[in-house]
Motif scaffolding. Structure first.
Motif, PDB file in Angstrom:
ATOM      1  N   ILE A 129       0.451  -1.101   0.120  1.00  0.00           N
ATOM      2  CA  ILE A 129      -0.077  -0.197  -0.379  1.00  0.00           C
ATOM      3  C   ILE A 129       0.933   1.379  -0.367  1.00  0.00           C
ATOM      4  CG2 ILE A 129      -1.767   1.378   1.205  1.00  0.00           C
ATOM      5  CD1 ILE A 129      -2.772  -0.808   0.470  1.00  0.00           C
ATOM      6  N   ASP A 130       0.445   1.879  -1.280  1.00  0.00           N
ATOM      7  CA  ASP A 130       1.292   2.981  -1.312  1.00  0.00           C
ATOM      8  C   ASP A 130       0.940   4.045  -0.459  1.00  0.00           C
ATOM      9  OD1 ASP A 130       3.999   2.221  -2.124  1.00  0.00           O
ATOM     10  OD2 ASP A 130       3.112   2.309  -4.731  1.00  0.00           O
ATOM     11  N   MET A 131      -0.123   4.961  -0.266  1.00  0.00           N
ATOM     12  CA  MET A 131      -0.507   5.938   0.725  1.00  0.00           C
ATOM     13  C   MET A 131      -1.519   5.476   1.297  1.00  0.00           C
ATOM     14  SD  MET A 131       0.031   9.135   1.037  1.00  0.00           S
ATOM     15  CE  MET A 131       0.802   8.910  -0.192  1.00  0.00           C
ATOM     16  N   ALA A 132      -1.625   6.822   2.361  1.00  0.00           N
ATOM     17  CA  ALA A 132      -2.914   5.947   3.037  1.00  0.00           C
ATOM     18  C   ALA A 132      -3.829   6.892   2.838  1.00  0.00           C
ATOM     19  CB  ALA A 132      -2.710   7.258   4.147  1.00  0.00           C
TER      20      ALA A 132
ATOM     21  N   LEU B  81      -3.600  25.981   5.373  1.00  0.00           N
ATOM     22  CA  LEU B  81      -3.793  25.450   6.683  1.00  0.00           C
ATOM     23  C   LEU B  81      -5.922  24.425   6.383  1.00  0.00           C
ATOM     24  CD1 LEU B  81      -2.106  24.255   9.063  1.00  0.00           C
ATOM     25  CD2 LEU B  81      -1.176  25.564   7.579  1.00  0.00           C
ATOM     26  N   GLY B  82      -6.250  26.206   5.915  1.00  0.00           N
ATOM     27  CA  GLY B  82      -7.451  26.070   5.580  1.00  0.00           C
ATOM     28  C   GLY B  82      -8.241  24.841   4.455  1.00  0.00           C
ATOM     29  N   ARG B  89      -3.799  15.867   7.519  1.00  0.00           N
ATOM     30  CA  ARG B  89      -3.246  15.073   8.302  1.00  0.00           C
ATOM     31  C   ARG B  89      -3.418  13.479   7.605  1.00  0.00           C
ATOM     32  NH1 ARG B  89      -8.403  12.853  10.046  1.00  0.00           N
ATOM     33  NH2 ARG B  89      -8.180  11.944  12.565  1.00  0.00           N
ATOM     34  N   ILE B  90      -4.701  13.417   6.212  1.00  0.00           N
ATOM     35  CA  ILE B  90      -4.098  12.106   6.256  1.00  0.00           C
ATOM     36  C   ILE B  90      -3.445  11.975   4.823  1.00  0.00           C
ATOM     37  CG2 ILE B  90      -5.282  10.242   4.922  1.00  0.00           C
ATOM     38  CD1 ILE B  90      -6.472  11.125   7.520  1.00  0.00           C
ATOM     39  N   PHE B 129      -1.257  17.588  14.644  1.00  0.00           N
ATOM     40  CA  PHE B 129      -1.018  16.727  13.806  1.00  0.00           C
ATOM     41  C   PHE B 129       0.199  15.171  14.383  1.00  0.00           C
ATOM     42  CE2 PHE B 129      -2.425  19.208  10.614  1.00  0.00           C
ATOM     43  CZ  PHE B 129      -3.569  18.852  10.041  1.00  0.00           C
ATOM     44  N   PRO B 130       0.609  14.099  14.783  1.00  0.00           N
ATOM     45  CA  PRO B 130       1.518  13.380  15.680  1.00  0.00           C
ATOM     46  C   PRO B 130       1.669  13.684  14.517  1.00  0.00           C
ATOM     47  CG  PRO B 130      -1.170  12.266  15.403  1.00  0.00           C
ATOM     48  CD  PRO B 130      -1.087  13.614  14.167  1.00  0.00           C
TER      49      PRO B 130
END
Lengths: 288, 309
Positions: A129-132, B81-82, B89-90, B129-130
């Protein structure tokens, strides 16, 4: 032997090779369908409908097109595949099992604390899997980034992305569609799993995509339309996407949600639901 | 001497581009404002304008990182950021991609463009964000060092860069290490922890306070995350009081980070200088700082308030 008969010979071999590969892809798809049902049944959750609609496409793509190495999932010369509709990840796990990236025993780990198969794709957990993903709309931008990098380095790598049809409501998809067209990313191929159902109901009732072909064409994409369960058509479209040099290609694949399991086909309820013990039994019988 | 952080940033990117062929720069139609235009002119093949599409910008950057490049991606901090928060995040943080996110026109930089264009929330929005590193250099010299350090650092990072010329208060020979604060002035009465332009105001305040016999220790907390907890603890163990100062809302920014840490380890009386819970206004850079209370005088007041309580 004349040049033309040589060429005929070659075409014949190509045809034979293609036929053989597609037969293998069909077998892969059948195993994938079984594992998708076993995974969602065991986890008592997941999105079987949208996995089954994408299964045939993934089987052909992985079996016949992606240059990847299960022994070295991070091989720097690999082609990229991004499952932008992340909720269909059991289908990707299932194909990764068939390609040797994951072991069949791992299907019990789907959605569990332990193991490598979270509910949505995670590139830090799962080999292959290359990306979330899991927030819709993000995959095409990622594909563009890898494709631009490949062009910069002249590597010839390709980037594929599978989009959901409901996902096309997300604005980022169209931002990215413009980017791919602007940079003439002929190494990007997007595939739309057009199964016409989403969580809340029929796509056309929730929010219609209108003339989807015209939309992609207007965004500057080479646009193909196929039956997403016809192996010849899937194969030929992916070949055409490789061949086309003027920009990115999108394959609008008309599919059936829940394809392959009689009681799941075209039923919106199977967007997000796990089969019961009885339902699993019936489904596995149908797929044997 | 004054220097605009963005100019230092643009120059540093060009130097970096010369040293490291893997560096690519992405922008969202603000190359002239962010000064990435300097990189574009020097290395046109490694510059990519993604247009006015911050979400796509972040995702494209993540793709470059996945393919082994070191992308520096640029837009106005408020829009970046908006619009791009979920993508950060992802696609960047959860995916642990080596993307350098640069927020421009921070704080009051955009002046008379007013509230929509004044990012006062971006530190808060990124430090949650972690795995994210969050940096705001104190001046142009530090911006240049931060750019180099970011290129070597592996992992997601966010850096704030201002537009308006601000005092140069650090020296070329000063060490810069991500996550390691610099104590710019020693003092035993109060600790002032600041970042960005507020470091120069903290130094001014310390000087004025010294004339009244109050010795302030000034810490340049250029890295807000990971926070240099040791530096804070060492200083407040001595001073027993802390004032924070940032060109940013007091909710969840540098002050918030320091408060979260001290509240659970060594609670001491504290004051925060930063924007109160409100939007900015149209005005010059200085006028906005006055309205929001981002001034040397406010820092002095806060210190005196602490000393008398």
């Amino acid at each position: 032997m004349t040049a033309s008969s040589k060429s005929n010979e070659k075409t014949k071999t190509d045809q034979a090779r293609k036929k053989e590969a597609l037969e293998e892809a069909k077998l892969i798809a059948q195993k994938m369908r079984r594992n998708i049902l076993l995974m969602t049944h065991h986890a008592k959750g997941g999105h079987p409908g949208g996995c089954l609609s994408a299964t045939d496409i993934l089987a052909v793509l992985y079996k016949c097109f992606l240059r990847i190495d299960p022994q070295n999932p991070r091989w720097s010369g690999r082609d990229y595949f991004f499952l932008s509709k992340g909720h269909a990840v059991p289908a990707q796990y299932a194909v990764l099992i068939e390609m040797g990236f994951l072991s069949p025993e791992e299907i019990k780990d789907f959605r569990e604390v332990e193991g490598r198969l979270p509910a949505y794709p995670s590139c830090t957990d799962t080999p292959g899997i290359d990306m979330a993903s899991g927030s819709l709309g993000q995959g095409l931008s990622i594909a563009n980034g890898t494709a631009l990098a490949a062009k910069l380095d002249g590597t010839g790598q390709r980037a594929y992305v599978l989009l959901g049809d409901g996902e096309l409501h997300e604005g980022q998809v169209w931002e990215a569609a413009m980017t791919a067209a602007h940079y003439k990313l002929n190494n990007v191929c997007a595939i739309v799993d057009y199964n016409k159902l989403q969580l809340d109901g029929a796509l056309d009732e929730v929010k219609t995509l209108g003339d989807l072909r015209a939309k992609w064409e207007a965004f500057g994409w080479h646009t193909l339309e196929i039956d997403g369960h016809d192996y010849e058509q899937i194969y030929d479209a992916l070949v055409e996407a490789e061949r086309f040099k003027d920009g990115p290609t999108v394959i609008i694949a008309h599919t059936v949600k829940g394809k392959g399991v009689s009681f799941m086909e075209d039923e919106v309820g199977w967007h997000c639901a796990a089969p019961s013990d009885e339902e699993l039994e019936i489904a596995l019988k149908e797929l044997s | 001497m004054l220097m605009a952080p963005r100019e230092a940033y643009g120059q540093a990117l060009v130097e970096l581009g010369r040293e490291n062929k893997d560096v690519v720069v992405l922008d969202a139609d603000v190359a002239k404002a962010s000064m990435t235009i300097l990189f574009k002119e020097a290395f046109p093949e490694r510059f990519f304008d993604i247009g006015i599409a911050e979400s796509d910008l972040i995702g494209t950057g993540a793709g470059f990182a996945l393919a082994g490049k070191i992308p520096f991606i640029n837009a106005y901090a408020n829009f970046l950021l908006g619009n791009g928060w979920d993508q950060i995040r992802i696609s960047v943080c959860y995916a642990n991609q080596n993307v350098k996110i640069i927020g421009h026109n921070i704080g009051a930089s955009s002046g008379k463009d007013g509230p929509t264009h004044l990012p006062l929330e971006d530190i808060t929005l990124t430090r949650v964000f972690p795995g994210m590193t969050v940096i705001e250099p104190a001046d142009g010299i530090e911006v240049k060092k931060a750019v180099k350090a970011l290129a070597k650092h592996v992992g997601p990072a966010y850096m704030r860069v201002g537009r308006v010329p601000i005092p140069v208060i650090t020296k070329e020979e000063d060490e810069f290490q991500i996550g390691k604060a610099n104590v710019l002035r020693q003092g035993q009465d109060v600790t002032i922890v600041a970042c960005g332009v507020m470091v120069s105001k903290a130094l001014e305040a310390a000087q004025a306070l010294a004339a009244e016999g109050i010795e302030a220790e000034v810490i340049n907390m250029h890295t807000i995350k990971p926070l240099d907890k040791e530096a804070i603890l060492a200083s407040v163990s001595k001073t027993q009081r802390v004032v924070t100062a940032e060109e940013h809302t007091v909710i969840g920014g540098l002050g918030g980070a320091v408060a979260e840490f001290l509240a659970c380890t060594r609670p001491v009386p504290m004051r925060m200088i930063g924007s109160p819970d409100r939007f900015g206004v149209c005005g010059t850079y200085e006028q906005i700082h006055q309205v929001l209370g981002l001034t040397t005088e406010k820092i002095i007041e806060a210190v005196k308030d602490l000393m008398s309580s």
